[in-house]
Design an enzyme around this catalytic site. Structure first.
Site, mmCIF file in Angstrom:
data_model
loop_
_atom_site.group_PDB
_atom_site.id
_atom_site.type_symbol
_atom_site.label_atom_id
_atom_site.label_comp_id
_atom_site.label_asym_id
_atom_site.label_seq_id
_atom_site.Cartn_x
_atom_site.Cartn_y
_atom_site.Cartn_z
ATOM 1 N N HIS A 39 0.798 -1.240 0.000
ATOM 2 C CA HIS A 39 0.000 0.000 0.000
ATOM 3 C C HIS A 39 0.822 1.277 0.000
ATOM 4 O O HIS A 39 0.265 2.363 -0.088
ATOM 5 C CB HIS A 39 -0.933 0.031 1.220
ATOM 6 C CG HIS A 39 -0.191 0.262 2.514
ATOM 7 N ND1 HIS A 39 0.295 -0.770 3.273
ATOM 8 C CD2 HIS A 39 0.151 1.393 3.163
ATOM 9 C CE1 HIS A 39 0.899 -0.281 4.343
ATOM 10 N NE2 HIS A 39 0.842 1.036 4.294
HETATM 11 C C1 UD1 Z 1 -1.773 5.828 5.569
HETATM 12 C C2 UD1 Z 1 -0.442 6.365 6.100
HETATM 13 C C3 UD1 Z 1 0.642 5.314 5.933
HETATM 14 C C4 UD1 Z 1 0.228 4.009 6.571
HETATM 15 C C5 UD1 Z 1 -1.125 3.563 6.050
HETATM 16 C C6 UD1 Z 1 -1.577 2.351 6.821
HETATM 17 C C7 UD1 Z 1 -0.110 8.794 5.812
HETATM 18 C C8 UD1 Z 1 0.625 9.816 5.073
HETATM 19 N N1 UD1 Z 1 -0.014 7.541 5.341
HETATM 20 O O1 UD1 Z 1 -1.630 5.607 4.170
HETATM 21 O O2 UD1 Z 1 1.820 5.768 6.583
HETATM 22 O O3 UD1 Z 1 1.203 3.029 6.276
HETATM 23 O O4 UD1 Z 1 -2.091 4.610 6.244
HETATM 24 O O5 UD1 Z 1 -2.551 1.631 6.154
HETATM 25 O O6 UD1 Z 1 -0.753 9.100 6.783
HETATM 26 N N2 UD1 Z 1 -9.134 4.809 1.817
HETATM 27 C C9 UD1 Z 1 -10.369 4.212 1.718
HETATM 28 N N3 UD1 Z 1 -10.884 3.651 2.846
HETATM 29 C C10 UD1 Z 1 -10.238 3.660 4.053
HETATM 30 C C11 UD1 Z 1 -8.961 4.255 4.117
HETATM 31 C C12 UD1 Z 1 -8.420 4.822 2.988
HETATM 32 O O7 UD1 Z 1 -11.010 4.208 0.662
HETATM 33 O O8 UD1 Z 1 -10.783 3.146 5.050
HETATM 34 C C13 UD1 Z 1 -8.570 5.463 0.614
HETATM 35 C C14 UD1 Z 1 -8.575 6.982 0.772
HETATM 36 O O9 UD1 Z 1 -9.791 7.524 0.346
HETATM 37 C C15 UD1 Z 1 -7.417 7.378 -0.114
HETATM 38 C C16 UD1 Z 1 -6.463 6.179 -0.039
HETATM 39 O O10 UD1 Z 1 -7.210 5.084 0.462
HETATM 40 O O11 UD1 Z 1 -7.833 7.520 -1.424
HETATM 41 C C17 UD1 Z 1 -5.268 6.448 0.832
HETATM 42 O O12 UD1 Z 1 -5.654 6.744 2.173
HETATM 43 P P1 UD1 Z 1 -4.738 7.688 3.102
HETATM 44 O O13 UD1 Z 1 -5.305 7.692 4.479
HETATM 45 O O14 UD1 Z 1 -4.511 9.007 2.438
HETATM 46 O O15 UD1 Z 1 -3.324 7.008 3.095
HETATM 47 P P2 UD1 Z 1 -2.874 5.476 3.218
HETATM 48 O O16 UD1 Z 1 -2.321 5.040 1.918
HETATM 49 O O17 UD1 Z 1 -3.968 4.685 3.820
HETATM 50 N N1 UDP Z 2 -3.459 -5.560 9.028
HETATM 51 C C1 UDP Z 2 -4.699 -6.124 9.246
HETATM 52 N N2 UDP Z 2 -5.424 -6.493 8.136
HETATM 53 C C2 UDP Z 2 -4.968 -6.343 6.868
HETATM 54 C C3 UDP Z 2 -3.674 -5.784 6.680
HETATM 55 C C4 UDP Z 2 -2.950 -5.376 7.790
HETATM 56 O O1 UDP Z 2 -5.140 -6.294 10.373
HETATM 57 O O2 UDP Z 2 -5.690 -6.683 5.934
HETATM 58 C C5 UDP Z 2 -2.698 -5.118 10.229
HETATM 59 C C6 UDP Z 2 -1.304 -5.681 10.299
HETATM 60 O O3 UDP Z 2 -1.319 -6.968 10.830
HETATM 61 C C7 UDP Z 2 -0.620 -4.652 11.183
HETATM 62 C C8 UDP Z 2 -1.274 -3.359 10.773
HETATM 63 O O4 UDP Z 2 -2.506 -3.720 10.155
HETATM 64 O O5 UDP Z 2 -0.891 -4.901 12.538
HETATM 65 C C9 UDP Z 2 -0.368 -2.666 9.803
HETATM 66 O O6 UDP Z 2 -1.039 -1.701 9.114
HETATM 67 P P1 UDP Z 2 -0.597 -1.211 7.676
HETATM 68 O O7 UDP Z 2 0.180 -2.248 6.975
HETATM 69 O O8 UDP Z 2 -1.830 -0.698 7.056
HETATM 70 O O9 UDP Z 2 0.297 0.069 8.033
HETATM 71 P P2 UDP Z 2 1.849 0.323 8.303
HETATM 72 O O10 UDP Z 2 2.286 -0.581 9.388
HETATM 73 O O11 UDP Z 2 2.569 0.116 7.021
HETATM 74 O O12 UDP Z 2 1.900 1.764 8.683
#
Ligand code: UD1
Ligand code: UDP
Length: 359
Positions: free
Chosen positions: A208
Site C-alpha cells: 500500500h
Molecule cells: C496511511 C499512512 C501510511 C500508513 C497507512 C496504513 C499517511 C501519510 N499515510 O496511508 O503511513 O502506512 O495509512 O494503512 O498518513 N481509503 C479508503 N478507505 C479507508 C482508508 C483509505 O477508501 O478506510 C482510501 C482513501 O480515500 C485514499 C487512499 O485510500 O484515497 C489512501 O488513504 P490515506 O489515508 O490518504 O493514506 P494510506 O495510503 O492509507
Molecule cells: N493488518 C490487518 N489487516 C490487513 C492488513 C494489515 O489487520 O488486511 C494489520 C497488520 O497486521 C498490522 C497493521 O494492520 O498490525 C499494519 O497496518 P498497515 O500495513 O496498514 O500500516 P503500516 O504498518 O505500514 O503503517
C-alpha cells in the site's frame, strides 16, 4: 497524570493503541480517544474497535481522502478544538501518519506535552510522507518512546540529547499486541476455513505504500512479480483501498483474486500459517518475524534494520526479477527466530508507568 488524549486514525494506530489503552487502564490513567477518521471503511477501522480492547472514540473528526496538506491541516484544526475542550495532561500519538503529525502539532502549540510511541525510526528517505511526519513529530514531542536500540541511536545522532525531551527504550508495542492476540486468534478467526487454506502453502502479501502505488514502474514491477509467483504458489493479498484504486485506475490486472482487508485475528492466523511474507508495510515486516516467517520487503530501505541485519528479512525493492528470485530462496531458509530485538512484550506497560510518573 490526570488524563491523556490519544490520537488515532489509521489502521496501524488502532492496532498499537490496543496495547497502550489496556496498559493505561491498568495503571489508572483516564484516556479520551480521538479518531481523526483518516481510515473509515469498516474493514480498515471499525473491525479493530470491535475485535480489540480499544475504547470507543469519544470524537470522530471525519477527516479523510484529502491531499497531505489539506488532511493534516484539517485534522490539526479539529484536534485543537478537542484539546481546548478536554484540557488533557498529555497527548499520545503513534507512528508516522498524517494523524500523528496533526495530533502532535495541535498539542505542542497549546503547550500540552506529547508522548510519541514509536519514536526515532528513520528510513532516511525524505520522499516518504511518513519520514517527514516522524521527524517533525519526534522534534516536538516531550517523551520519545523508542521501540528499538537503532531508533534510540537515530535520535542521539540527530542531537536529541540537547533538546528538552526524554528518550526511553520502551520496546515495541506491536510485539505486545502480537503476543496478546495470538493466544485468541485461532478461536476468533475463520479465515483459514473461509479461504480453504488448510494444508495449502501460500504467501501472504500486503502492498500500500505511496512510493510503490504512485510510481507506475515500481507498481508494475511488484504486480508483475506477484502475478508470476501466483503460478507457483497461492497468494493471499488483503488489498488496501489505496492499492485497489490504483489497480482500477491504471487498468492493471492481477492473475489471482485478492481479498478485502481483514481484521487483526484473521491477519494473525494468516501470518501463523503462511510460508513467507512479502510486504511494504512497516507493521507487517515485524509481525512476520513475531510469527517466525521470513519477509521480502518491497521497498528500497527499511526502518526496521534489525531484521535485515539478522538475516530474517530481505530488501528486494520493486524489481520483478529480483522479487521472484528471492521468493524462490525463501523455502530453503531455516532460522531460529530466537532473538528479541523488540523487547519483552511489556512495552505498553512500561510506557504507561513512565507516563504515570511524569506530569
Ligand atoms: C496511511 C499512512 C501510511 C500508513 C497507512 C496504513 C499517511 C501519510 N499515510 O496511508 O503511513 O502506512 O495509512 O494503512 O498518513 N481509503 C479508503 N478507505 C479507508 C482508508 C483509505 O477508501 O478506510 C482510501 C482513501 O480515500 C485514499 C487512499 O485510500 O484515497 C489512501 O488513504 P490515506 O489515508 O490518504 O493514506 P494510506 O495510503 O492509507
Ligand atoms: N493488518 C490487518 N489487516 C490487513 C492488513 C494489515 O489487520 O488486511 C494489520 C497488520 O497486521 C498490522 C497493521 O494492520 O498490525 C499494519 O497496518 P498497515 O500495513 O496498514 O500500516 P503500516 O504498518 O505500514 O503503517
Amino acid at each position: 497524570m490526570q488524563k491523556v488524549v490519544t490520537i488515532v486514525g489509521a489502521r496501524p494506530q488502532f492496532v498499537k493503541a490496543s496495547a497502550l489503552s489496556r496498559a493505561l487502564q491498568q495503571v489508572g490513567i483516564p484516556e479520551v480517544l480521538v479518531h481523526t477518521g483518516q481510515h473509515f471503511d469498516d474493514n480498515m477501522a471499525d473491525v479493530f474497535f470491535r475485535e480489540m480492547e480499544i475504547p470507543e472514540p469519544a470524537y470522530n473528526l471525519g477527516v479523510h481522502s484529502l491531499s497531505h496538506g489539506a488532511m493534516t491541516g484539517r485534522m490539526t484544526e479539529e484536534i485543537e478544538k478537542v484539546l481546548l475542550a478536554e484540557k488533557p495532561s498529555a497527548v499520545v500519538v503513534y507512528g508516522d501518519t498524517n494523524s500523528t503529525l496533526a495530533g502532535a502539532l495541535a498539542a505542542v502549540k497549546l503547550h500540552i506535552p506529547v508522548a510519541h510511541v514509536e519514536a526515532g525510526l528513520r528510513s532516511f528517505n525524505l520522499k516518504m510522507p511518513e519520514e517527514i511526519n516522524r521527524i517533525l513529530t519526534d522534534r516536538i514531542s516531550t517523551w520519545l518512546f523508542c521501540p528499538t536500540e537503532t531508533s534510540v541511536a537515530n535520535l542521539r545522532d540527530e542531537g536529541f540529547d540537547r533538546f528538552p525531551s526524554e528518550i526511553f527504550l520502551a520496546g515495541d508495542v506491536m510485539y505486545d499486541v502480537a503476543l496478546h492476540y495470538s493466544r485468541l486468534s485461532a478461536r476468533k478467526s475463520g479465515i483459514m476455513k473461509q479461504l480453504r487454506l488448510h494444508g495449502r502453502p501460500f504467501a501472504l502479501v500486503t502492498l500500500h505504500r505511496q512510493e510503490n502505488t504512485d510510481d507506475r514502474e515500481r507498481f508494475i514491477g511488484i504486480i508483475g512479480a506477484l502475478n508470476a509467483l501466483s503460478h507457483e504458489t497461492d497468494i493471499v493479498l488483503p488489498l488496501h483501498p489505496r492499492t485497489q484504486k490504483v489497480l482500477a485506475e491504471a487498468g492493471i490486472r492481477l492473475n489471482f483474486l485478492p481479498i478485502d482487508p481483514v481484521g487483526y485475528f484473521d491477519m494473525v492466523e494468516l501470518l501463523k500459517n503462511c510460508t513467507f511474507v512479502m510486504s511494504d508495510s512497516g507493521g507487517v515486516q515485524k509481525e512476520a518475524f513475531f510469527f517466525r516467517k521470513h519477509c521480502l520487503v518491497l521497498r528500497d530501505e527499511t526502518e526496521w534494520t534489525e531484521l535485515t541485519e539478522l538475516g530474517y528479512n530481505f530488501i528486494v525493492g520493486a524489481d520483478q526479477q529480483k522479487i521472484v528470485e528471492r521468493a524462490h530462496e525463501m523455502a530453503g531458509l531455516r532460522r531460529s527466530f530466537a532473538e528479541t530485538p523488540y523487547g519483552d512484550g511489556k512495552a505498553a506497560l512500561k510506557i504507561a508507568e513512565i507516563l504515570q510518573n511524569h506530569a
